[in-house]
Design a protein around this motif. Structure first.
Motif, PDB file in Angstrom:
ATOM      1  N   PRO A 121     -37.194 -24.646 -10.108  1.00 11.47           N
ATOM      2  CA  PRO A 121     -37.831 -23.585  -9.320  1.00 11.47           C
ATOM      3  C   PRO A 121     -36.839 -22.448  -9.066  1.00 11.47           C
ATOM      4  O   PRO A 121     -35.648 -22.688  -8.853  1.00 11.47           O
ATOM      5  N   ALA A 131     -49.095 -19.717 -16.853  1.00 16.80           N
ATOM      6  CA  ALA A 131     -49.341 -19.965 -15.435  1.00 16.80           C
ATOM      7  C   ALA A 131     -50.630 -20.742 -15.266  1.00 16.80           C
ATOM      8  O   ALA A 131     -51.436 -20.831 -16.190  1.00 16.80           O
ATOM      9  N   HIS A 149     -45.597 -20.556  -7.178  1.00 12.66           N
ATOM     10  CA  HIS A 149     -44.282 -21.155  -7.377  1.00 12.66           C
ATOM     11  C   HIS A 149     -43.827 -20.792  -8.784  1.00 12.66           C
ATOM     12  O   HIS A 149     -44.550 -21.066  -9.756  1.00 12.66           O
ATOM     13  N   LEU A 178     -52.962 -24.711  -9.146  1.00 11.42           N
ATOM     14  CA  LEU A 178     -52.677 -26.059  -8.665  1.00 11.42           C
ATOM     15  C   LEU A 178     -53.975 -26.806  -8.378  1.00 11.42           C
ATOM     16  O   LEU A 178     -54.919 -26.234  -7.827  1.00 11.42           O
ATOM     17  N   LYS A 193     -46.269 -11.791 -11.233  1.00 13.28           N
ATOM     18  CA  LYS A 193     -45.443 -12.975 -11.467  1.00 13.28           C
ATOM     19  C   LYS A 193     -44.596 -12.804 -12.723  1.00 13.28           C
ATOM     20  O   LYS A 193     -43.456 -13.285 -12.793  1.00 13.28           O
ATOM     21  N   LYS A 253     -40.744 -18.166  -5.100  1.00 19.47           N
ATOM     22  CA  LYS A 253     -42.124 -18.419  -4.697  1.00 19.47           C
ATOM     23  C   LYS A 253     -42.537 -17.274  -3.803  1.00 19.47           C
ATOM     24  O   LYS A 253     -41.702 -16.679  -3.106  1.00 19.47           O
ATOM     25  N   VAL A 283     -48.799 -21.816 -10.219  1.00 24.44           N
ATOM     26  CA  VAL A 283     -47.433 -21.825 -10.755  1.00 24.44           C
ATOM     27  C   VAL A 283     -47.332 -20.801 -11.869  1.00 24.44           C
ATOM     28  O   VAL A 283     -48.335 -20.438 -12.495  1.00 24.44           O
ATOM     29  N   CYS A 328     -47.481 -29.427 -12.193  1.00 23.12           N
ATOM     30  CA  CYS A 328     -48.438 -28.414 -12.643  1.00 23.12           C
ATOM     31  C   CYS A 328     -47.776 -27.492 -13.666  1.00 23.12           C
ATOM     32  O   CYS A 328     -48.379 -27.142 -14.681  1.00 23.12           O
ATOM     33  N   ALA A 329     -46.530 -27.098 -13.412  1.00 21.60           N
ATOM     34  CA  ALA A 329     -45.810 -26.212 -14.341  1.00 21.60           C
ATOM     35  C   ALA A 329     -45.627 -26.888 -15.704  1.00 21.60           C
ATOM     36  O   ALA A 329     -45.824 -26.256 -16.750  1.00 21.60           O
ATOM     37  N   PHE A 374     -41.108 -21.203 -11.937  1.00 23.24           N
ATOM     38  CA  PHE A 374     -40.175 -22.168 -12.512  1.00 23.24           C
ATOM     39  C   PHE A 374     -39.534 -21.605 -13.768  1.00 23.24           C
ATOM     40  O   PHE A 374     -40.170 -20.854 -14.518  1.00 23.24           O
ATOM     41  N   PRO A 382     -46.235 -28.859  -7.561  1.00 18.49           N
ATOM     42  CA  PRO A 382     -46.073 -27.644  -8.371  1.00 18.49           C
ATOM     43  C   PRO A 382     -45.273 -27.856  -9.657  1.00 18.49           C
ATOM     44  O   PRO A 382     -45.609 -27.282 -10.697  1.00 18.49           O
ATOM     45  N   LYS A 383     -44.242 -28.684  -9.610  1.00 14.73           N
ATOM     46  CA  LYS A 383     -43.429 -28.929 -10.812  1.00 14.73           C
ATOM     47  C   LYS A 383     -44.259 -29.610 -11.904  1.00 14.73           C
ATOM     48  O   LYS A 383     -44.189 -29.239 -13.074  1.00 14.73           O
TER      49      LYS A 383
END
Length: 184
Positions: free
Chosen positions: A107, A77, A123, A80, A166, A110, A47, A89-90, A125, A86-87
């Protein structure tokens, strides 16, 4: 998708099993019937978090990256964990690396990082309603929190001082949203 261009796996051999990645050498059958070798890096995914303070400053971390033997400026970042949302993790990575917490993670994009040889999928966010706190980086993670304006971030991209994909995607996303008049 045109199925006639699909490469069929004939065999797959794992040649490396690391903490973050696994490497495979696959033999594939090409659409013309010939065989070819594909070296594939398997990655659990990651993420990235675009976080902007109330003062309209983009949160980044400056971190030494051994593969490039240099410091890079990146949005917060992280990798995972197996089965991790993913959310979630963010949320975790933003807190660990910057100390900031967000009221919402939205999000916005991606992508595959290097689809020619790796399956890493990131991903992205947008962290909303962020509030400062105390960072809790992993024991092997040494990062410096940096806050930049959007203009400073774009200038650093143009001068080759921000070279992380990213981060570049996230900065241009923010610029696009502001140009469209959608305040983030």
């Amino acid at each position: 998708m045109n199925q006639k261009f699909v490469e069929k796996t004939v065999s797959s051999q794992q040649i490396f099993d690391g903490k973050i990645i696994k490497v495979f050498v696959d033999t594939v059958e090409l659409p013309n019937g010939k065989h070819a070798t594909r070296e594939i890096v398997r990655h659990p995914g990651a993420v990235g978090i675009l976080a902007v303070t109330k003062e309209n400053r983009v949160l980044m971390v400056k971190q030494y990256r051994k593969p490039m033997n240099q410091f890079l400026y990146e949005i917060p970042a992280g990798k995972l964990e197996p089965g991790e949302d993913p959310k979630l993790c963010a949320i975790r990575e933003l807190k660990e690396e910057t100390g900031y917490v967000a009221t919402n993670m939205t999000p916005f994009s991606k992508f595959y990082t290097s689809p020619g040889f790796a399956d890493e999928f990131i991903h992205l966010f947008y962290a909303e309603g962020i509030e400062a706190g105390e960072a809790t980086p992993d024991e092997d993670e040494f990062v410096e929190l940096v806050e930049l304006t959007l203009d400073e971030s774009i200038e650093m991209i143009e001068k080759g001082k921000i070279v992380d994909a990213k981060t570049i995607i996230s900065i241009y996303y923010l610029q696009m949203m502001l140009l469209k008049g959608r305040e983030k």
